[in-house]
Structure formats: structure tokens, C-alpha cells
Design a protein around this motif. Structure first.
Motif, short mmCIF file in Angstrom:
data_model
loop_
_atom_site.label_atom_id
_atom_site.label_comp_id
_atom_site.label_asym_id
_atom_site.label_seq_id
_atom_site.Cartn_x
_atom_site.Cartn_y
_atom_site.Cartn_z
N TYR A 51 0.84 -1.20 0.00
CA TYR A 51 0.00 0.00 0.00
C TYR A 51 0.87 1.25 0.00
O TYR A 51 0.60 2.19 -0.74
CB TYR A 51 -0.91 0.04 1.23
N GLU A 52 1.90 1.27 0.85
CA GLU A 52 2.74 2.46 0.97
C GLU A 52 3.54 2.73 -0.30
O GLU A 52 3.81 3.88 -0.63
CB GLU A 52 3.67 2.33 2.17
N ARG A 53 3.93 1.70 -1.01
CA ARG A 53 4.67 1.87 -2.27
C ARG A 53 3.75 2.21 -3.44
O ARG A 53 4.21 2.65 -4.48
CB ARG A 53 5.42 0.59 -2.62
N GLY A 54 2.45 1.96 -3.26
CA GLY A 54 1.51 2.19 -4.34
C GLY A 54 1.38 1.00 -5.26
O GLY A 54 0.72 1.07 -6.29
N THR A 55 2.02 -0.12 -4.88
CA THR A 55 1.96 -1.33 -5.69
C THR A 55 0.54 -1.89 -5.71
O THR A 55 0.05 -2.32 -6.75
CB THR A 55 2.91 -2.41 -5.13
#
Length: 69
Positions: A51-55
């Protein structure tokens, strides 16, 4: 007009990356690691990383649980 993501690309969508960066910033502001956040909302820390990486895209309900936690 909004752009629709078609097919797989190597870079995450800018909205997903933006939301993920805000989750990351807030978590760091609270001096919290990914593990307690993940446990608090019933996920794995790997999912929080994605989630934090936007993956991975954060659903509205998951975003709600993250905000409440």
C-alpha cells in the motif's frame, strides 16, 4: 478527463503512490512500524508495504480502517 489504467505497467498509478505516501508519512509521524499497523487492521506487514509503495490499491474500507487505527 481521468486516465484509466489499462494493462500492467512498471510504475504505480500516481494516485495510489500519493495515498501510500500519506499512509507512510502518518505512520512515521506516530512513530509506528508497519507491524502494529498491520496487526491492528488485520493484515500482514507486507500488505502495508505494498500500500505504501503504491503497488496495491487501497480500498475505501481499508483506508477507513487505517484512519481509525
Amino acid at each position: 478527463m481521468a486516465r484509466i489504467k489499462t494493462g500492467k505497467s512498471s510504475a504505480p498509478h500516481f494516485v495510489d503512490a500519493h495515498i501510500g505516501s500519506h499512509i507512510h508519512m502518518r505512520r512515521k509521524f506516530l512513530n509506528m512500524s508497519q507491524e502494529p499497523l498491520a496487526k491492528g487492521i488485520g493484515l500482514t506487514f507486507q500488505q502495508i508495504q505494498k500500500y505504501e509503495r503504491g503497488t496495491n490499491r487501497v480500498s475505501a474500507s481499508t483506508l477507513f480502517y487505517i484512519a481509525r487505527f
